[in-house]
Design a protein around this motif. Structure first.
Motif, mmCIF file in Angstrom:
data_model
loop_
_atom_site.group_PDB
_atom_site.id
_atom_site.type_symbol
_atom_site.label_atom_id
_atom_site.label_comp_id
_atom_site.label_asym_id
_atom_site.label_seq_id
_atom_site.Cartn_x
_atom_site.Cartn_y
_atom_site.Cartn_z
ATOM 1 N N PRO A 238 0.838 -1.202 0.000
ATOM 2 C CA PRO A 238 0.000 0.000 0.000
ATOM 3 C C PRO A 238 0.878 1.259 0.000
ATOM 4 O O PRO A 238 1.979 1.247 0.569
ATOM 5 N N MET B 55 -8.595 2.492 -0.576
ATOM 6 C CA MET B 55 -7.306 1.803 -0.389
ATOM 7 C C MET B 55 -6.934 1.060 -1.666
ATOM 8 O O MET B 55 -7.498 0.011 -1.977
ATOM 9 N N SER B 60 -3.601 6.423 -3.046
ATOM 10 C CA SER B 60 -4.893 6.229 -2.382
ATOM 11 C C SER B 60 -6.015 6.881 -3.188
ATOM 12 O O SER B 60 -5.792 7.820 -3.966
ATOM 13 N N THR B 83 -16.003 2.185 -0.224
ATOM 14 C CA THR B 83 -14.817 1.809 0.552
ATOM 15 C C THR B 83 -15.138 1.010 1.804
ATOM 16 O O THR B 83 -16.247 1.112 2.347
#
Lengths: 429, 122
Positions: A238, B55, B60, B83
């Motif tokens: 991420p 995410m 993002s 989300t």
């Protein structure tokens, strides 16, 4: 302690001895009317009269004297203040404590227990809020559940969908259910690591997971088969964790570049895995050798090392556990571990055996080192590392080392008479 | 010509279910699984609405939303944020950043399709 408490205490002690005022006054050599005034807190006493009454009651004078139970009164008062909505008579705390010492101890104990539980909850909540692995896992589980829910809803509510499409959706359900089970198991393992789990610091989850998968030896990086960037891409890290992951992988590469595995293994074997001799022979810093020893391919004739790295506050920066030596994730480890002693002796390696309550013995090498250039009048910031292994038979020259009896964490440590104990042993009956 | 929806979501089975539902509702659907390059993707497919996850790998959804709102050509493009991050602060941050609708996972298929059609009509 207020005068009111002293008279009340004398009365309670007299009643406990089943004496009348007249009897006690006679034994203490004072008049019954004077004792009556004392017991109703209308006369203050000290010195000889207090001593006479204490002797007559066959109790220590200090138990009657002022301040003997100040700590208990304070604890009861604290309990009262923490539940002020119940309107406890806080102004009468001292009288309550004197009159009902057993109940007072009970209230104080319940207050202590509540505080301890609040601290535990805070620690757990903190761990859950700040644990990227947990956050990532919950996100993944919600995604799995969403895919399953949406797909199942389609299949249930739309009977007319083409057969090949419905077959695909069924296959998706199967795959996604399996992934959900895997993620749920991972979360469970995360909070209840098995004895074999080697879970590193929670602040760098992708890197830690990668290390665990590769048994703490990243062969693709060591052999130059993959670059840091390729590895990060493969991991699908991420965005928020990419910088940290890259930095950790780069540190690994730096270690592997400075100490390539093959020559290092030859030197290490020649020195029977003695970190100090290896560092001296190879002319590199001791911490680097300690890290290298914890990141080698596994083989039966080589000791398996674990590693703990802390900053100056004792916060865990990095950890590699061993099956016999689990390292707390949230801190609160045994303060007797040599790594914490090394912090007070920077740049001086400390070698010691530690004996765990389980009967296991481990060899440890601890070392504390500055992480910045010292400034005038300011102590340098430092970090400490501890290398440890249960395979000490494979290491040379360890005969005359100190042996320290240590624990893991107070809550699970049965060494009751430990001078470093800071909380109760939870399994104590 | 049917209206089109771009889905930016990295979970392939969610994308497949969403695509099925929206196509069945008469819409054209294009999807993109990676955050990076999503603005270029949106500019290329010129959708009438974007469904956006928060995410995502590499970048993002919040940053993508900001890029959309800062892009002159995409400024008014309706965005539905879908989300698993459903806390109040996530919702507030998304609304402050200019999202048109915020939905949390898991969602109701009917509600999602109805919301998409509503946004397209408005």
């Amino acid at each position: 302690m207020a005068r009111t408490l002293l008279g009340t205490r004398i009365r309670e002690a007299r009643r406990a001895k089943r004496l009348t005022q007249k009897d006690l006054a006679r034994i203490a050599g004072i008049s019954a009317s004077y004792l009556n005034l004392i017991e109703h807190n209308r006369r203050g006493i000290a010195g000889k009269t207090l001593l006479s009454l204490a002797n007559a009651l066959e109790i220590d004078q200090s138990l009657l004297s002022e301040g003997s139970d100040r700590a208990l009164v304070d604890r009861v008062k604290k309990a009262a203040l923490s539940a002020s909505h119940l309107k406890p008579e806080t102004e009468r705390t001292e009288e309550f404590t004197a009159r009902y010492p057993g109940f007072a101890r009970l209230v104080a104990r319940l207050q202590d227990q509540q505080e301890q539980q609040q601290e535990n909850f805070a620690a757990l909540a903190d761990q859950m809020h700040n644990d990227p692995f947990f956050a990532e896992s919950i996100h993944l589980m919600l995604s799995n559940i969403t895919a399953i829910h949406s797909t199942a809803d389609i299949l249930a509510s739309m009977p007319d969908i083409p057969r090949d499409q419905s077959q695909r959706f069924l296959q998706n359900l199967l795959s996604e259910s399996a992934r959900l089970s895997e993620t749920a198991s991972d979360v469970l393992d995360h909070f209840e690591p098995s004895s074999d789990a080697q879970v590193a610091s929670p602040d760098n989850a992708p890197f830690d997971t990668l290390l665990e998968q590769h048994h703490f030896y990243l062969e693709p990086l060591e052999q130059g088969r993959e670059s840091v960037a390729e590895m990060v891409e493969k991991l699908a890290v991420p965005a928020a964790l990419q910088i940290q992951t890259k930095a950790s992988l780069q540190s690994y590469v730096d270690m592997a570049t400075t100490l390539p595995i093959q020559p290092f293994l030859e030197t290490a074997q020649a020195h029977h895995f003695d970190a100090l001799s290896i560092a001296s022979d190879m002319g590199v810093a001791l911490p680097l050798v300690m890290f290298r020893l914890a990141h080698m391919p596994q083989a039966p004739d080589m000791p398996r090392f674990g590693l703990l790295q802390c900053d100056g506050s004792g916060a865990v920066l990095y950890r590699k556990q061993l099956p016999v030596f689990a390292l707390p994730r949230f801190g609160g480890a045994c303060p007797l571990w040599p790594i914490y002693r090394s912090a007070s002796q920077p740049t001086q390696p400390i070698a010691a055996f530690i004996d765990l309550p389980s009967g296991e013995r481990l060899f440890t090498l601890s070392y504390s080192y500055p992480t910045e250039v010292a400034q005038i009048g300011m102590p340098a910031q430092s970090e400490s590392i501890m290398l440890f292994t249960a395979d000490y038979a494979l290491i040379d020259g360890l005969k005359s080392l100190p042996q320290l009896s240590v624990g893991m964490q107070c809550a699970v440590c049965p060494r009751q008479k430990c001078s470093a104990r800071r909380s109760a042993y939870l399994l104590d009956k | 010509m049917s209206k089109s929806v771009a889905i930016i979501e990295d979970e392939p089975f969610i994308v497949e279910a969403l695509t099925f539902l929206l196509e069945r509702a008469g819409l054209t659907v294009r999807s993109f699984a990676n955050g990076a390059g999503s603005i270029e993707f949106i500019q290329q497919v010129t959708p009438d609405l974007v469904i956006l996850d928060i995410m995502l790998p590499n970048i993002s959804g919040m940053e993508i939303l900001e890029n959309i709102r800062n892009n002159q050509g995409l400024k008014r493009l309706p965005v539905l944020m879908l989300t698993a991050k459903g806390q109040k602060r996530d919702r507030k941050a998304a609304i402050d950043a200019g999202v048109d609708l915020f939905m949390t996972k898991p969602f109701s298929n009917d509600e999602l399709v109805a919301s998409v059609l509503d946004l397209l009509d408005s």
